[in-house]
Design a protein around this motif. Sequence first.
Motif, mmCIF file in Angstrom:
data_model
loop_
_atom_site.group_PDB
_atom_site.id
_atom_site.type_symbol
_atom_site.label_atom_id
_atom_site.label_comp_id
_atom_site.label_asym_id
_atom_site.label_seq_id
_atom_site.Cartn_x
_atom_site.Cartn_y
_atom_site.Cartn_z
ATOM 1 N N GLU A 99 2.224 14.640 -4.881
ATOM 2 C CA GLU A 99 2.719 15.788 -4.129
ATOM 3 C C GLU A 99 2.902 15.408 -2.661
ATOM 4 N N MET A 100 3.905 16.028 -2.036
ATOM 5 C CA MET A 100 4.182 15.864 -0.613
ATOM 6 C C MET A 100 4.225 17.244 0.040
ATOM 7 N N GLN A 101 4.033 17.297 1.348
ATOM 8 C CA GLN A 101 4.101 18.556 2.080
ATOM 9 C C GLN A 101 5.535 19.048 2.225
ATOM 10 N N VAL A 102 6.500 18.139 2.132
ATOM 11 C CA VAL A 102 7.916 18.473 2.321
ATOM 12 C C VAL A 102 8.712 18.034 1.093
ATOM 13 N N LEU A 110 8.036 9.611 6.280
ATOM 14 C CA LEU A 110 6.691 9.441 5.740
ATOM 15 C C LEU A 110 6.290 7.959 5.730
ATOM 16 N N CYS A 111 7.197 7.100 5.283
ATOM 17 C CA CYS A 111 6.920 5.653 5.286
ATOM 18 C C CYS A 111 6.715 5.156 6.710
ATOM 19 N N PHE A 112 7.516 5.661 7.647
ATOM 20 C CA PHE A 112 7.362 5.292 9.061
ATOM 21 C C PHE A 112 5.954 5.661 9.542
ATOM 22 N N ASP A 113 5.523 6.883 9.260
ATOM 23 C CA ASP A 113 4.201 7.345 9.700
ATOM 24 C C ASP A 113 3.079 6.530 9.060
ATOM 25 N N LEU A 114 3.189 6.268 7.751
ATOM 26 C CA LEU A 114 2.154 5.500 7.048
ATOM 27 C C LEU A 114 2.073 4.066 7.574
ATOM 28 N N LEU A 115 3.229 3.434 7.780
ATOM 29 C CA LEU A 115 3.229 2.056 8.282
ATOM 30 C C LEU A 115 2.784 2.000 9.740
ATOM 31 N N SER A 116 3.163 3.000 10.530
ATOM 32 C CA SER A 116 2.742 3.039 11.935
ATOM 33 C C SER A 116 1.228 3.141 12.048
ATOM 34 N N SER A 117 0.622 3.957 11.192
ATOM 35 C CA SER A 117 -0.835 4.114 11.255
ATOM 36 C C SER A 117 -1.556 2.813 10.904
ATOM 37 N N GLU A 124 0.828 -1.206 0.000
ATOM 38 C CA GLU A 124 0.000 0.000 0.000
ATOM 39 C C GLU A 124 0.867 1.263 0.000
ATOM 40 N N VAL A 125 1.896 1.269 0.831
ATOM 41 C CA VAL A 125 2.792 2.435 0.910
ATOM 42 C C VAL A 125 3.576 2.591 -0.389
ATOM 43 N N LYS A 126 4.059 1.482 -0.917
ATOM 44 C CA LYS A 126 4.818 1.517 -2.171
ATOM 45 C C LYS A 126 3.994 2.126 -3.304
ATOM 46 N N ASN A 127 2.707 1.842 -3.325
ATOM 47 C CA ASN A 127 1.854 2.334 -4.412
ATOM 48 C C ASN A 127 1.743 3.856 -4.448
ATOM 49 N N PHE A 128 2.056 4.535 -3.349
ATOM 50 C CA PHE A 128 2.067 5.995 -3.363
ATOM 51 C C PHE A 128 3.223 6.531 -4.215
ATOM 52 N N PHE A 129 4.298 5.751 -4.335
ATOM 53 C CA PHE A 129 5.519 6.223 -4.981
ATOM 54 C C PHE A 129 5.851 5.543 -6.297
ATOM 55 N N THR A 145 -8.211 12.924 -13.357
ATOM 56 C CA THR A 145 -7.394 11.953 -12.608
ATOM 57 C C THR A 145 -6.994 12.473 -11.227
ATOM 58 N N ALA A 146 -7.258 13.725 -10.936
ATOM 59 C CA ALA A 146 -6.804 14.331 -9.678
ATOM 60 C C ALA A 146 -7.592 13.793 -8.481
ATOM 61 N N SER A 147 -6.859 13.447 -7.424
ATOM 62 C CA SER A 147 -7.481 13.006 -6.174
ATOM 63 C C SER A 147 -6.511 13.260 -5.026
ATOM 64 N N VAL A 148 -7.025 13.175 -3.824
ATOM 65 C CA VAL A 148 -6.200 13.358 -2.632
ATOM 66 C C VAL A 148 -6.071 12.012 -1.928
ATOM 67 N N ASN A 149 -4.840 11.671 -1.544
ATOM 68 C CA ASN A 149 -4.612 10.466 -0.753
ATOM 69 C C ASN A 149 -3.969 10.868 0.570
ATOM 70 N N GLU A 150 -3.434 9.920 1.316
ATOM 71 C CA GLU A 150 -2.864 10.196 2.638
ATOM 72 C C GLU A 150 -1.667 11.142 2.598
ATOM 73 N N ILE A 151 -1.023 11.230 1.459
ATOM 74 C CA ILE A 151 0.181 12.056 1.340
ATOM 75 C C ILE A 151 -0.147 13.453 0.826
ATOM 76 N N GLY A 152 -1.038 13.533 -0.115
ATOM 77 C CA GLY A 152 -1.383 14.817 -0.733
ATOM 78 C C GLY A 152 -2.073 14.572 -2.064
ATOM 79 N N TRP A 153 -1.996 15.553 -2.934
ATOM 80 C CA TRP A 153 -2.619 15.431 -4.251
ATOM 81 C C TRP A 153 -1.837 14.479 -5.134
ATOM 82 N N THR A 154 -2.552 13.728 -5.948
ATOM 83 C CA THR A 154 -1.949 12.895 -6.980
ATOM 84 C C THR A 154 -2.754 13.105 -8.255
#
Length: 170
Positions: A108-111, A121-128, A58-63, A88-97
Motif C-alpha cells: 500500500e502507498m499513501q498516494v 517515492l523512489c527519490f525520497d527513499l534513496l535520498s534518505s 532495497e527500494v526495488k524490493n518494496f515493489f 504476513t501483514a507488516s508496515v515498512n517505509e511505504i505503508g502496509w504490506t
Amino acid sequence: FLMIRRPPRSTLFPYTTLFRSHRGKIEVVVAGPLAPEDGRPDGAMVVDFSLIKQYLEEVKNFFDHRFIMAISDKALHTVLDLHVDDTTASVNEIGWTYEVTGFGWVQEMQVAPTAENLAKLCFDLLSSRLNKSQTIQSPDDPALSLISTVCVESVRFWETPTSVAEYSIR
C-alpha cells in the motif's frame, strides 16, 4: 523488476477494475564533489557504485512482484481485506504490506501508484539512504578538512521502455 498496479480511476470509467503489470526500472543521478577513496591514491569518486546498487535493491524490493495500491482505494480494500493473511501483514517505509490468499503480495502507498508518484517515492527513499555530509582530509594539506556533501539529484522511474517520469531537486 515486475510490479502490478491499479491505475487511478478516471471520471469516465469510475468502476474500472483493470490492473496493469510493468517491468519497472529505476535510474538515479547522484551528485557531489570527488572525494579521495581510502586505499586508492590513483582516483576519487562521489559514491561507490556498490552502495548505490545496494540501496536500489532495497527500494526495488518494496515493489518487485507486488500489487501496488493506494491506501485510499476503498473498493479494492473491501475485496482484498476478506482474504488477507494476517500473519504476513507488516508496515515498512511505504505503508502496509501483506499477502492476500490466492492473489499475492500487496504494497500500500499513501498516494495513487502513478509513475510520477513512484518516481518521487523512489527519490525520497534513496535520498534518505544516500544523502550525507562527511568530513574528509584535503589531499593537498593534511591539516585542512573539507565537507563533502553527496545527494540524490534526480530519479527516473521507467514504467515501460518508452514511458518515464522524473523527479529531481531542480
